[in-house]
Design a protein around this motif. Structure first.
Motif, PDB file in Angstrom:
ATOM      1  N   ILE A 142     -15.001  -6.748  10.786  1.00 23.34           N
ATOM      2  CA  ILE A 142     -14.450  -7.782  11.666  1.00 23.34           C
ATOM      3  C   ILE A 142     -13.093  -7.320  12.186  1.00 23.34           C
ATOM      4  O   ILE A 142     -12.258  -6.826  11.419  1.00 23.34           O
ATOM      5  CB  ILE A 142     -14.308  -9.124  10.927  1.00 23.34           C
ATOM      6  N   LEU A 143     -12.877  -7.477  13.485  1.00 14.65           N
ATOM      7  CA  LEU A 143     -11.584  -7.243  14.116  1.00 14.65           C
ATOM      8  C   LEU A 143     -11.158  -8.521  14.820  1.00 14.65           C
ATOM      9  O   LEU A 143     -11.925  -9.084  15.610  1.00 14.65           O
ATOM     10  CB  LEU A 143     -11.643  -6.086  15.112  1.00 14.65           C
ATOM     11  N   PRO A 169     -16.932  -5.974   4.763  1.00 10.65           N
ATOM     12  CA  PRO A 169     -16.535  -4.734   4.086  1.00 10.65           C
ATOM     13  C   PRO A 169     -15.265  -4.112   4.639  1.00 10.65           C
ATOM     14  O   PRO A 169     -14.641  -3.293   3.970  1.00 10.65           O
ATOM     15  CB  PRO A 169     -17.736  -3.816   4.317  1.00 10.65           C
ATOM     16  N   ALA A 170     -14.893  -4.465   5.865  1.00 11.06           N
ATOM     17  CA  ALA A 170     -13.678  -3.909   6.481  1.00 11.06           C
ATOM     18  C   ALA A 170     -13.119  -4.947   7.426  1.00 11.06           C
ATOM     19  O   ALA A 170     -13.859  -5.685   8.090  1.00 11.06           O
ATOM     20  CB  ALA A 170     -13.980  -2.608   7.228  1.00 11.06           C
ATOM     21  N   PHE A 171     -11.797  -4.987   7.504  1.00 12.16           N
ATOM     22  CA  PHE A 171     -11.126  -6.022   8.290  1.00 12.16           C
ATOM     23  C   PHE A 171      -9.902  -5.424   8.963  1.00 12.16           C
ATOM     24  O   PHE A 171      -9.191  -4.601   8.373  1.00 12.16           O
ATOM     25  CB  PHE A 171     -10.712  -7.188   7.385  1.00 12.16           C
ATOM     26  N   CYS A 172      -9.681  -5.840  10.207  1.00 11.99           N
ATOM     27  CA  CYS A 172      -8.548  -5.313  10.982  1.00 11.99           C
ATOM     28  C   CYS A 172      -7.965  -6.420  11.840  1.00 11.99           C
ATOM     29  O   CYS A 172      -8.706  -7.220  12.423  1.00 11.99           O
ATOM     30  CB  CYS A 172      -8.995  -4.147  11.871  1.00 11.99           C
ATOM     31  N   LEU A 173      -6.643  -6.482  11.885  1.00 12.21           N
ATOM     32  CA  LEU A 173      -5.913  -7.370  12.770  1.00 12.21           C
ATOM     33  C   LEU A 173      -5.194  -6.532  13.812  1.00 12.21           C
ATOM     34  O   LEU A 173      -4.595  -5.508  13.488  1.00 12.21           O
ATOM     35  CB  LEU A 173      -4.893  -8.213  12.000  1.00 12.21           C
ATOM     36  N   MET A 174      -5.241  -6.971  15.063  1.00  8.16           N
ATOM     37  CA  MET A 174      -4.643  -6.201  16.149  1.00  8.16           C
ATOM     38  C   MET A 174      -3.869  -7.136  17.055  1.00  8.16           C
ATOM     39  O   MET A 174      -4.384  -8.182  17.482  1.00  8.16           O
ATOM     40  CB  MET A 174      -5.718  -5.474  16.951  1.00  8.16           C
ATOM     41  N   ASP A 175      -2.630  -6.778  17.362  1.00  8.32           N
ATOM     42  CA  ASP A 175      -1.792  -7.575  18.248  1.00  8.32           C
ATOM     43  C   ASP A 175      -2.356  -7.541  19.664  1.00  8.32           C
ATOM     44  O   ASP A 175      -2.850  -6.513  20.135  1.00  8.32           O
ATOM     45  CB  ASP A 175      -0.357  -7.045  18.230  1.00  8.32           C
ATOM     46  N   SER A 176      -2.276  -8.670  20.344  1.00  4.41           N
ATOM     47  CA  SER A 176      -2.839  -8.760  21.693  1.00  4.41           C
ATOM     48  C   SER A 176      -2.148  -7.819  22.663  1.00  4.41           C
ATOM     49  O   SER A 176      -2.792  -7.249  23.554  1.00  4.41           O
ATOM     50  CB  SER A 176      -2.742 -10.211  22.194  1.00  4.41           C
ATOM     51  N   ALA A 177      -0.836  -7.629  22.532  1.00  5.37           N
ATOM     52  CA  ALA A 177      -0.129  -6.710  23.424  1.00  5.37           C
ATOM     53  C   ALA A 177      -0.589  -5.274  23.216  1.00  5.37           C
ATOM     54  O   ALA A 177      -0.760  -4.511  24.181  1.00  5.37           O
ATOM     55  CB  ALA A 177       1.381  -6.823  23.199  1.00  5.37           C
ATOM     56  N   LEU A 178      -0.807  -4.892  21.973  1.00  8.44           N
ATOM     57  CA  LEU A 178      -1.304  -3.546  21.694  1.00  8.44           C
ATOM     58  C   LEU A 178      -2.728  -3.379  22.201  1.00  8.44           C
ATOM     59  O   LEU A 178      -3.110  -2.298  22.681  1.00  8.44           O
ATOM     60  CB  LEU A 178      -1.230  -3.279  20.198  1.00  8.44           C
ATOM     61  N   MET A 651      -8.390  -2.572   6.692  1.00  9.49           N
ATOM     62  CA  MET A 651      -8.325  -2.815   5.249  1.00  9.49           C
ATOM     63  C   MET A 651      -9.754  -2.889   4.708  1.00  9.49           C
ATOM     64  O   MET A 651     -10.559  -3.697   5.168  1.00  9.49           O
ATOM     65  CB  MET A 651      -7.575  -4.109   4.950  1.00  9.49           C
ATOM     66  N   SER A 652     -10.044  -2.044   3.747  1.00  8.41           N
ATOM     67  CA  SER A 652     -11.375  -2.021   3.149  1.00  8.41           C
ATOM     68  C   SER A 652     -11.478  -3.056   2.030  1.00  8.41           C
ATOM     69  O   SER A 652     -10.484  -3.651   1.607  1.00  8.41           O
ATOM     70  CB  SER A 652     -11.689  -0.627   2.609  1.00  8.41           C
ATOM     71  N   ARG A 653     -12.695  -3.229   1.573  1.00  6.82           N
ATOM     72  CA  ARG A 653     -12.920  -4.170   0.484  1.00  6.82           C
ATOM     73  C   ARG A 653     -12.232  -3.705  -0.793  1.00  6.82           C
ATOM     74  O   ARG A 653     -11.690  -4.518  -1.551  1.00  6.82           O
ATOM     75  CB  ARG A 653     -14.431  -4.307   0.242  1.00  6.82           C
ATOM     76  N   THR A 654     -12.212  -2.408  -1.013  1.00 11.41           N
ATOM     77  CA  THR A 654     -11.553  -1.878  -2.207  1.00 11.41           C
ATOM     78  C   THR A 654     -10.060  -2.123  -2.168  1.00 11.41           C
ATOM     79  O   THR A 654      -9.445  -2.511  -3.174  1.00 11.41           O
ATOM     80  CB  THR A 654     -11.844  -0.375  -2.335  1.00 11.41           C
ATOM     81  N   GLU A 655      -9.449  -1.912  -1.016  1.00 12.94           N
ATOM     82  CA  GLU A 655      -8.012  -2.170  -0.889  1.00 12.94           C
ATOM     83  C   GLU A 655      -7.693  -3.639  -1.072  1.00 12.94           C
ATOM     84  O   GLU A 655      -6.660  -3.998  -1.652  1.00 12.94           O
ATOM     85  CB  GLU A 655      -7.524  -1.683   0.473  1.00 12.94           C
ATOM     86  N   TYR A 656      -8.567  -4.497  -0.591  1.00 12.12           N
ATOM     87  CA  TYR A 656      -8.327  -5.936  -0.779  1.00 12.12           C
ATOM     88  C   TYR A 656      -8.413  -6.311  -2.257  1.00 12.12           C
ATOM     89  O   TYR A 656      -7.619  -7.126  -2.744  1.00 12.12           O
ATOM     90  CB  TYR A 656      -9.345  -6.731   0.030  1.00 12.12           C
ATOM     91  N   ASN A 657      -9.356  -5.725  -2.977  1.00  9.95           N
ATOM     92  CA  ASN A 657      -9.466  -6.027  -4.400  1.00  9.95           C
ATOM     93  C   ASN A 657      -8.246  -5.546  -5.169  1.00  9.95           C
ATOM     94  O   ASN A 657      -7.825  -6.163  -6.148  1.00  9.95           O
ATOM     95  CB  ASN A 657     -10.723  -5.389  -4.974  1.00  9.95           C
ATOM     96  N   PHE A 665      -2.486  -6.069   9.341  1.00  7.56           N
ATOM     97  CA  PHE A 665      -2.002  -5.797  10.686  1.00  7.56           C
ATOM     98  C   PHE A 665      -1.142  -4.542  10.721  1.00  7.56           C
ATOM     99  O   PHE A 665      -0.909  -3.959  11.765  1.00  7.56           O
ATOM    100  CB  PHE A 665      -1.206  -7.018  11.172  1.00  7.56           C
ATOM    101  N   LEU A 666      -0.646  -4.117   9.546  1.00  8.03           N
ATOM    102  CA  LEU A 666       0.149  -2.897   9.486  1.00  8.03           C
ATOM    103  C   LEU A 666      -0.680  -1.685   9.873  1.00  8.03           C
ATOM    104  O   LEU A 666      -0.132  -0.656  10.254  1.00  8.03           O
ATOM    105  CB  LEU A 666       0.714  -2.718   8.074  1.00  8.03           C
ATOM    106  N   LYS A 667      -1.985  -1.775   9.765  1.00  4.47           N
ATOM    107  CA  LYS A 667      -2.818  -0.640  10.116  1.00  4.47           C
ATOM    108  C   LYS A 667      -2.731  -0.332  11.603  1.00  4.47           C
ATOM    109  O   LYS A 667      -2.737   0.818  12.017  1.00  4.47           O
ATOM    110  CB  LYS A 667      -4.278  -0.925   9.743  1.00  4.47           C
TER     111      LYS A 667
END
Length: 905
Positions: A142-143, A169-178, A651-657, A665-667
């Motif tokens: 999901i993004l 299993p994977a998640f990403c946040l992205m700023d609208s300007a970027l 961010m992967s599922r392992t990193e979240y755990n 969003f730092l990614k």
């Protein structure tokens, strides 16, 4: 991380009014697959939400299956048509059912206001509805496109929801300007996002967002601000907010560049009317003739006494003849009849001229018309329409340029109170679309010059000021002109006609440097001084950053340049004020010795809009207002598919755990925010570490002594130091070739202090723990060098006979042949130094579950404590192999959890 498929990627871009979503990435990126309103309706049960308004309706039905009561002891039998009551009629019952109303906004809750989340349960319900509507598979990354106003806590909240609710299993946040920069394929740009109630201005430099000076959620600068401005101008004419909203969306609403004259103003301002000439013209128009003109034919009396045509003498009417004849009334009636005929002919002639000019007027552009017509659509109850004699018909085509059919006289419409409401202008109920109990009625509404003033309330000025502040806040001065050249204006509010051109014109009029400024003061400069350019690069302007610079009287820099250029010696000419000359010299010294930038990028030399690449033909017709969603598609393709997780853009599922819902969003973000909150203490564990690999049996626990002594903190001093390589601190024997050198270097390179010097400076502590010594397990010479360096005296004042100044050295070096093989085995490793006056009563050992040289335990029974020297495991996605077989059994995250569990036990 295993690669993801294009058809499994889910993208969600929530906005204040509309949320875009799409499942899967097509071969050629297209606009959003799903568009839904960012709103939810409370359900009957508390805490539940519905995507549409659910209404309860009750209807009355007649049932015939109830048998009547028996009469005179007989049993009543129901026939084939059903049972009836005593009167022979069926029994009426009320039944209720629920239906969805897609047209109403009654009770709707909008979770996002001005770009900020104000209702998290409602937003979660909306995302769940979108997820269920698209129905993605289980292995779906999901993004989510975020708003600039979202905080780090908001990022963590939505991250936790997606991982816990959707099991992604994977998640990403992205700023609208970027995301907009990804869509435009540019790494340096100024993104202006004009939304519903706010405007965001972001400066992006090399795909990094500059947080300092960023314009976030500027109120009153969105589409709602323009609607309210139109309502303020047209409320006196009977316009409602819905009418103003549809007017803003129509083609006749246009925002003209600053300084553009409105239709009709240019002719009035360009006509120079003389009052005397106007008065004279008015007199001639009234029918007054000069005495030298032709005589006027007037009615008079002929020789037979009949009323006829006679001529007056020099414009003088023969009143006496009219009075004598006694036919004055007939003369006046005839005169009035002639005037009426002349007026009818003039009206017919004017109507013919208007009819001939009508096609020419229809071809005029909207910006030159005094009035224009747009189609206004409203929803009315069917009962109200039938009451007024109207009936729904098929919908017609809309015309935004005012070339529709000739409007006819409007019909009054009765309101609920029975009062006739006249429309604000000429209307034509030429279309009505029936939907349930209501129908859409379309009528034509005429608007004047107010349609050009949607942004006249200072909206463009506030946005322009925010852009100027945002670009000036970029620390890289040489990047500012590039940001001015790459303006990107997006947002659905920019669909208003002429908005982008008007904003660029406003920026140019306020901040752009023109070539005409190049001639300022050039005639006053000496001949040996360089002429200032339009960019200001050669203009001598002091760039002092001292705090008291502006408190002084200051000197004109052009005056300073003129005086110093003609007097290079710096001496005061005869007759000149020595105080002024000293001040000029001091200011010249500051200009020469202080750092200053010669580019003068405070003001732009050019302002340009960036054009989006035409890689995707599906986006040509859709427009660039929603370019952030296109950029999210490009980013999702790169992050989830192309690099297969190597860039760590999600961010992967392992990193979240392991870390919890830290800001993912730092990614994809520009820089780390200092306001990040720590991860929660309680995290849900998916797989226990014991299930990944069976740990070896734990060693025997350390038993504390029976008697524990009391001691003060000053009795035991322990130091810990991550030395990151012990070799530079060792006193190694120089090679034999150095003794044959002819001369020694005059400036020898500085060396690290020895470990003995560090211990001497620390007053010889009891225990010193060193981590990451980086010594190979077979390098016995380095171990001997460590012992020799620590126990070698520095000078005569450093005796080595005192046991409180000597140390025993113990090592724990890596011996894992599968996980500690880099750099020839020179990695990891810990070392413990124990003073000899207490080493006899201490015991130091390693543990069998650590083969990487990370743990060294020292037991001090006399003090009743245990000192553990630990170099902890860093959790990464690198593979971890079994120490005995070499088989991959997990990653370093798994090893980190097992290491912590063993260390705890």
């Amino acid at each position: 991380m295993p690669p993801f498929k294009d058809e499994h990627i889910l993208i969600i871009a929530p906005g204040s009014q509309t949320t875009l979503a799409q499942l899967g990435l097509p071969e050629s990126f297209t606009p959003a697959q799903l568009r839904t309103s960012t709103r939810m309706f409370p359900a009957e049960r508390k805490g539940e939400w519905e995507p549409l308004k659910v209404r309860e309706r009750k209807i009355t039905k007649r049932r015939n299956d109830v048998p009547p009561e028996p009469v005179d002891g007989d049993t009543a039998m129901a026939d084939g048509d059903g049972a009836t009551d005593k009167a022979g009629n069926g029994i009426e019952e009320e039944e209720s059912y629920f239906e969805e109303d897609p047209t109403t906004e009654e009770g709707a809750v909008y979770p996002i206001r001005q770009g900020r989340v104000v209702d998290w349960p409602c937003l979660f319900a909306l995302m769940t509805h979108i997820y269920n509507t698209l129905s993605p598979p289980f292995h779906t990354p999901i993004l989510i496109v975020t708003q600039p106003a979202w905080t780090a806590q908001d990022h963590e909240t939505i991250t936790q929801f997606c991982f816990e609710k959707f099991k992604t299993p994977a998640f990403c946040l992205m700023d609208s300007a970027l995301a907009v920069c990804y869509a435009y394929a540019t790494q340096n740009a100024t993104v202006i996002d004009v939304g519903y109630e706010k405007c965001d201005v972001s400066a992006v430099v090399e795909y990094q967002i500059n947080d300092i000076g960023r314009g976030i959620a500027i109120p009153g600068c969105g589409g709602e601000g323009m609607t309210q401005r139109l309502l303020e101008l047209l409320s006196d004419k009977g316009f409602t907010r819905d009418m103003c909203e549809q007017l803003k969306r129509s083609g006749i609403c246009e925002i003209l560049p600053p300084g553009t004259a409105l239709p009709g103003e240019a002719e009035v301002e360009g006509t120079d009317v003389n009052p005397a000439a106007a008065a004279s013209a008015g007199a001639n128009a009234a029918g007054l003739k000069s005495r030298g003109g032709a005589t006027e034919q007037l009615a008079g009396v002929d020789q037979n006494g009949e009323l006829g045509e006679v001529e007056d003498n020099e414009g003088v009417l023969d009143v006496a003849s009219l009075v004598v004849s006694g036919k004055t009334n007939e003369f006046l009636a005839r005169k009035e009849k002639e005037k009426a005929e002349k007026a009818e002919k003039a009206a017919a002639r004017k109507a013919a001229q208007d009819a001939a000019a009508a096609p020419k007027h229809a071809k005029l552009p909207n910006a030159k018309r005094l009035t224009a017509t747009f189609h206004y659509t409203e929803r009315r109850p069917l009962a109200e329409l039938h009451q007024n004699g109207k009936r729904p018909v098929e919908n017609g085509t809309s015309n935004v340029e005012g070339e529709a059919k000739r409007p006819r006289t409007p019909e009054p419409v009765e309101s609920a109170a029975g009062v006739e409401n006249d429309p604000p202008s000429t209307t034509k109920p030429d279309a009505a679309v029936q939907s349930g109990d209501t129908a859409l009625i379309r009528r034509d509404v005429e608007v004047g010059l107010e349609r050009f003033q949607a942004a006249s309330g200072g909206i463009l000025d506030r946005i322009a000021d925010a852009i100027h502040r945002c670009i000036l806040s970029v620390p890289e001065v040489h990047r500012r002109q590039e940001l001015w050249n790459n303006l990107i204006i997006v947002g659905n509010a920019t669909k208003t006609r002429g908005f982008k051109d008007a904003l660029v014109a406003k920026l140019s009029s306020k901040y752009l440097i023109t070539d005409s400024n190049a001639t300022i003061f050039t005639s006053e400069l000496p001949s040996n001084f360089t002429t200032p350019m339009a960019t200001g690069a050669n203009t001598p302007q002091p760039q002092s950053h001292l705090s008291n610079f502006h408190h002084g009287p200051g000197v004109n820099p052009l005056l300073l340049a003129a005086t110093t250029a003609s007097n290079p010696t710096g001496l005061a000419p005869p007759g000149q004020n020595h105080h002024l000359h000293a001040q000029l010299q001091m200011q010249q010294y500051q200009q020469q010795h202080q750092h200053q930038h010669s580019g003068h990028e405070q003001t732009p030399k050019a302002i340009k809009l960036t054009k989006m690449p035409e890689y995707f033909p599906e986006w040509k017709d859709a427009g660039t207002e929603e370019a952030a969603f296109l950029g999210a598609q490009v980013a999702a393709k790169v992050v989830f598919v192309v690099d297969q997780g190597l860039s760590k853009g999600f961010m992967s599922r392992t990193e979240y755990n392991d870390l919890g819902p830290q800001d993912p969003f730092l990614k994809m973000r520009s820089s780390r925010s200092p306001s990040l909150s720590p991860p929660p203490l309680k995290r849900r564990r998916i797989t226990p570490p014991e299930a990944l690999i069976a740990p070896p049996p734990p060693t025997s626990k350390i038993q504390p002594p029976n008697q524990r002594i009391e001691f003060k903190a000053t009795n035991l001093r322990i130091y810990s130091w991550n030395i990151n390589g012990i070799a530079p601190y060792l006193d190694t024997q120089p090679p034999i070739t150095t003794f044959f050198s002819a001369t020694r270097k005059s400036n020898p390179s500085p060396s690290f202090p020895s470990l003995r010097a560090c211990l001497y400076r620390w007053s010889f502590p009891h225990i010193v723990g060193l981590q990451e010594v980086k010594i190979a397990p077979t390098d016995t010479s380095s171990e001997a060098s460590v012992r020799r360096t620590i126990n070698s005296p520095l000078n005569a004042n450093d005796p080595t006979t005192d046991p409180s100044r000597l140390y025993d050295v113990l090592f724990c070096l890596p011996r894992d042949k599968y996980n500690a093989t880099g750099f020839g085995g020179k990695l990891y490793g810990v070392c413990t130094l124990i003073r000899r006056d207490m080493s006899a009563s201490s015991t130091t050992r390693t543990v069998d579950w650590d083969l990487e040289g990370r743990v060294l335990i020292t037991e001090l029974p006399s003090y009743g404590i245990v000192v553990v020297n630990v170099y902890a495991v860093n959790g990464t996605a690198n593979r971890y192999r079994d120490s005995s077989s070499g088989k991959v059994i997990g990653d370093r995250h798994m090893r980190k959890r097992i290491f912590h569990a063993e260390l705890r036990d």
